[in-house]
Design a protein around this motif. Structure first.
Motif: not given
Length: 408
Positions: A312-320, A330-338, A341-345
């Motif tokens: 799962l790719t997310w922005d750098q918001g504190s909600e995560m 869920t065994d689903c790792p989360v990764f954060f955009c720069d 950089s909204p184009w990365q999502r």
């Protein structure tokens, strides 16, 4: 009278720079202390008289500091030793050759040899230890401040007393006197005169109580240490850490996520699968803290098979901030955009734009029912997409889950 050779004099000078007292050097080398004093002064060193006199001890391994903003680097003792060796060869290396080897300009080498040479007979000799000692003990050069000029000082004071900022004062002087650079001053110089006692002490000459809108009388010190991360949850989970297979959309199971927010802490959690553009949307129950967001996310993906929960790719918001709990559940790792950089999502940004067709900005999602959210999700997943060859996201996703492939 015993006249020492240059090599012997060099050993005397080096011994002094290394902290040996004049008495120790005199006894070891057989040279009178008055002679040591004369040689040290000729070499540009300050010599202290007395029974245990000599030159002040310094840390010869220290590197001369460079003021911030300077493009060049200072020479080290190793650099100076190389210069001495290169110039002492039967065929001395040129200054340009030495500069090239050291990674400095030729003028730096030329200036070093001319400023730190030692007079001997009719020649000037170069001794690395003596040159480095002089560089370490040299007092910084000072010059009168720009605001020492009476006319300029009065003009700056008039602007500050009129409640103009230092930058406004500086730019007005450039505007009024474009052909008189002597009447120009940088705003940084004015700030220095306001903040630093001894640079002009303008503050004591002001008629206004506050020279700056901030009211500060000193700059806020900046730590030399690296800035401590305010988002420790990003460590090891940045976009560069994400598996490469997620980037080309060839493998299903990689998701992008974000929040669509409204007033009164209302909002939606939105997910989109990168390959099929299938959307999952959940409503937040009037709270947007990390625990609540993670709970909604877990509910959204719990019905997916493990093969469809790769990343799962997310922005750098504190909600995560508590994304580790989501990964454990869920065994689903989360990764954060720069940052920024909204184009990365991009797929998720597109999905959120479609959601705004249903609920424009300012919509309060606390007044939207779960049934309405589910209906919107169905409509979006049954919407033909050009990027999918006009198949719908549902038509692309269901075969991946059931194992039945669509005809290409």
């Amino acid at each position: 009278m015993n006249i020492l050779s240059w090599d012997e004099r060099e050993r005397v000078l080096v011994a002094l720079t290394r902290g040996m007292s004049a008495l120790e050097v005199s006894r070891a080398m057989g040279v009178a202390r008055t002679t040591l004093s004369r040689w040290a002064i000729l070499a540009g060193m300050t010599f202290t008289l007395g029974h245990h006199g000599g030159v002040a001890a310094v840390d010869m391994d220290r590197v001369v500091t460079v003021h911030s903003g300077r493009a060049y680097r200072r020479l080290t003792l190793a650099d100076r030793s190389y210069i001495q060796a290169a110039r002492s060869l039967p065929e001395p290396l040129s200054m340009r050759r030495i500069a090239s080897e050291l990674g400095v300009s030729a003028s730096t080498v030329s200036r070093e040899l001319s400023q730190h040479g030692v007079e001997y007979a009719t020649q000037r000799r170069y001794v690395a230890e003596v040159a480095h000692y002089r560089a370490l003990t040299a007092r910084p050069r000072t010059r009168p401040g720009r605001l020492a000029d009476p006319w300029l000082r009065v003009a700056v004071m008039a602007g500050l007393n009129a409640k103009h900022s230092p930058q406004q004062v500086a730019e007005r002087l450039r505007l009024k006197y474009p052909n008189h650079p002597e009447r120009h001053v940088s705003h940084e110089t004015i700030y220095q005169a306001l903040y630093v006692q001894g640079k002009g002490a303008l503050r004591h000459e002001l008629t206004v109580e506050k020279a700056l809108r901030s009211g500060r009388t000193g700059r806020i010190p900046q730590s030399k240490l690296p800035r401590r991360s305010s988002r420790p949850w990003l460590e090891g989970a940045r976009l560069t850490d994400r598996p490469a297979e997620a980037a080309d959309r060839a493998v299903p199971g990689h998701w992008e996520g974000d929040l669509v927010v409204g007033p009164d802490n209302s909002g939606l959690v939105t997910l989109v699968e990168r390959r099929t553009r299938y959307a999952l949307i959940g409503r937040l129950p009037g709270k947007r803290d990390s625990t609540t967001v993670i709970d909604v996310l877990q509910d959204l993906v719990k019905g997916l098979p493990a093969s469809m929960r790769k990343t799962l790719t997310w922005d750098q918001g504190s909600e995560m901030a508590q994304h580790a709990e989501f990964t454990i559940a869920t065994d689903c790792p989360v990764f954060f955009c720069d940052p920024h950089s909204p184009w990365q999502r991009g797929s998720n940004e597109n999905l959120n734009g479609l959601i705004r067709d249903f609920y424009p900005k300012g919509s309060n999602f606390n007044h939207v029912s779960d049934v309405d959210i589910e209906e919107m999700q169905q409509l979006l997943n049954d919407r033909p997409r050009k990027t999918l060859g006009y198949y719908t996201p549902r038509e692309k996703l269901e075969p991946l889950i059931t194992g039945v492939a669509l005809a290409s």
